[in-house]
Design a protein around this motif. Sequence first.
Motif, PDB file in Angstrom:
ATOM      1  N   ARG A  18      -1.805 -11.480   0.772  1.00  0.00           N
ATOM      2  CA  ARG A  18      -2.071 -12.426   1.854  1.00  0.00           C
ATOM      3  C   ARG A  18      -3.288 -12.021   2.665  1.00  0.00           C
ATOM      4  O   ARG A  18      -4.038 -12.856   3.124  1.00  0.00           O
ATOM      5  CB  ARG A  18      -0.848 -12.532   2.757  1.00  0.00           C
ATOM      6  CG  ARG A  18       0.367 -13.121   2.056  1.00  0.00           C
ATOM      7  CD  ARG A  18       1.524 -13.337   3.011  1.00  0.00           C
ATOM      8  NE  ARG A  18       1.909 -12.144   3.755  1.00  0.00           N
ATOM      9  CZ  ARG A  18       2.766 -11.233   3.291  1.00  0.00           C
ATOM     10  NH1 ARG A  18       3.332 -11.379   2.119  1.00  0.00           N
ATOM     11  NH2 ARG A  18       3.069 -10.187   4.013  1.00  0.00           N
ATOM     12  N   THR A  19      -3.469 -10.723   2.889  1.00  0.00           N
ATOM     13  CA  THR A  19      -4.618 -10.208   3.626  1.00  0.00           C
ATOM     14  C   THR A  19      -5.040  -8.906   2.954  1.00  0.00           C
ATOM     15  O   THR A  19      -4.261  -8.320   2.198  1.00  0.00           O
ATOM     16  CB  THR A  19      -4.259  -9.895   5.099  1.00  0.00           C
ATOM     17  OG1 THR A  19      -3.367  -8.785   5.109  1.00  0.00           O
ATOM     18  CG2 THR A  19      -3.630 -11.102   5.794  1.00  0.00           C
ATOM     19  N   LEU A 100      -1.556   2.304  11.349  1.00  0.00           N
ATOM     20  CA  LEU A 100      -2.658   2.228  10.381  1.00  0.00           C
ATOM     21  C   LEU A 100      -3.610   1.127  10.815  1.00  0.00           C
ATOM     22  O   LEU A 100      -3.208  -0.033  10.948  1.00  0.00           O
ATOM     23  CB  LEU A 100      -2.081   1.930   8.998  1.00  0.00           C
ATOM     24  CG  LEU A 100      -2.876   2.375   7.788  1.00  0.00           C
ATOM     25  CD1 LEU A 100      -3.082   3.871   7.793  1.00  0.00           C
ATOM     26  CD2 LEU A 100      -2.164   1.959   6.511  1.00  0.00           C
ATOM     27  N   ALA A 101      -4.853   1.483  11.090  1.00  0.00           N
ATOM     28  CA  ALA A 101      -5.874   0.513  11.486  1.00  0.00           C
ATOM     29  C   ALA A 101      -6.761   0.222  10.282  1.00  0.00           C
ATOM     30  O   ALA A 101      -7.324   1.147   9.686  1.00  0.00           O
ATOM     31  CB  ALA A 101      -6.704   1.058  12.641  1.00  0.00           C
ATOM     32  N   VAL A 102      -6.871  -1.051   9.902  1.00  0.00           N
ATOM     33  CA  VAL A 102      -7.654  -1.456   8.732  1.00  0.00           C
ATOM     34  C   VAL A 102      -8.910  -2.167   9.200  1.00  0.00           C
ATOM     35  O   VAL A 102      -8.855  -3.061  10.046  1.00  0.00           O
ATOM     36  CB  VAL A 102      -6.825  -2.392   7.821  1.00  0.00           C
ATOM     37  CG1 VAL A 102      -7.642  -2.832   6.620  1.00  0.00           C
ATOM     38  CG2 VAL A 102      -5.543  -1.717   7.388  1.00  0.00           C
ATOM     39  N   GLU A 103     -10.049  -1.732   8.648  1.00  0.00           N
ATOM     40  CA  GLU A 103     -11.336  -2.356   8.959  1.00  0.00           C
ATOM     41  C   GLU A 103     -12.052  -2.599   7.642  1.00  0.00           C
ATOM     42  O   GLU A 103     -12.598  -1.676   7.043  1.00  0.00           O
ATOM     43  CB  GLU A 103     -12.159  -1.445   9.874  1.00  0.00           C
ATOM     44  CG  GLU A 103     -11.498  -1.181  11.209  1.00  0.00           C
ATOM     45  CD  GLU A 103     -12.111   0.003  11.951  1.00  0.00           C
ATOM     46  OE1 GLU A 103     -13.103   0.572  11.464  1.00  0.00           O
ATOM     47  OE2 GLU A 103     -11.567   0.361  13.009  1.00  0.00           O
ATOM     48  N   GLY A 104     -12.017  -3.854   7.181  1.00  0.00           N
ATOM     49  CA  GLY A 104     -12.627  -4.175   5.890  1.00  0.00           C
ATOM     50  C   GLY A 104     -11.895  -3.458   4.773  1.00  0.00           C
ATOM     51  O   GLY A 104     -10.693  -3.592   4.610  1.00  0.00           O
ATOM     52  N   SER A 105     -12.624  -2.661   3.995  1.00  0.00           N
ATOM     53  CA  SER A 105     -12.021  -1.949   2.869  1.00  0.00           C
ATOM     54  C   SER A 105     -11.648  -0.511   3.228  1.00  0.00           C
ATOM     55  O   SER A 105     -11.323   0.285   2.356  1.00  0.00           O
ATOM     56  CB  SER A 105     -12.977  -1.956   1.670  1.00  0.00           C
ATOM     57  OG  SER A 105     -14.177  -1.287   2.032  1.00  0.00           O
ATOM     58  N   SER A 106     -11.724  -0.154   4.490  1.00  0.00           N
ATOM     59  CA  SER A 106     -11.361   1.199   4.900  1.00  0.00           C
ATOM     60  C   SER A 106     -10.202   1.160   5.895  1.00  0.00           C
ATOM     61  O   SER A 106      -9.884   0.114   6.452  1.00  0.00           O
ATOM     62  CB  SER A 106     -12.561   1.918   5.513  1.00  0.00           C
ATOM     63  OG  SER A 106     -12.950   1.282   6.713  1.00  0.00           O
TER      64      SER A 106
END
Length: 196
Positions: A18-19, A100-106
């Motif tokens: 979904r994301t 968990l912090a997601v920013e783009g592919s990291s």
Amino acid sequence: MEADVQDARVVVDAQTARTPADALLGKYAVHTRFYGRERTTGFVDLLHEIIVIADITRDSSGLQMRVETCEDSGYLLTAGLRTDVRVAFPEKFPVRSFGLAVEGSSFHTTGEALPVGFTRDWPSTCSAGTRIPSTATWTQGSCECVPGTEPPSRVDDCRVIDSDQDGNPGMTVQGSGLVNAAQSVRILDRSQYVFG
């Protein structure tokens, strides 16, 4: 310091995710390797390897990562003389939980430092600088109420606990080589995980 995280790659089915963050959900075996050298003289080298199981889930506050230790070992090299070290009971290392912090592919974890071998809380009967009765075998009947949030340097500090339940204060680390002995350590684990 250099860190190498292995076996934490994710294969995504673009039609079912979904994301981008949903692609991270699941369990992973993570092998982390830290290398270090004393900056001023180069007299001391170390290697620290940790193998953990990381379980990433989602709750109402977002992504969470729960980390259980499987192996914690390494060596210390001093003037060419080596001491191998390993946590005696890695399976009893306290479980850590992170946001968990997601920013783009990291992504990166966010979480409080974890006391190992001690607690930040005093017994309710403590006041700074006093001694109180203690049943811990290493205190000889009483412990001292020492103020502070850093790891205790004394085993008779009332905050010291037996994290791995082996009858010794703190977390037991076994050394072999230049030093052949078990040490009872107290640490504040401030590590965070970063990918990307």
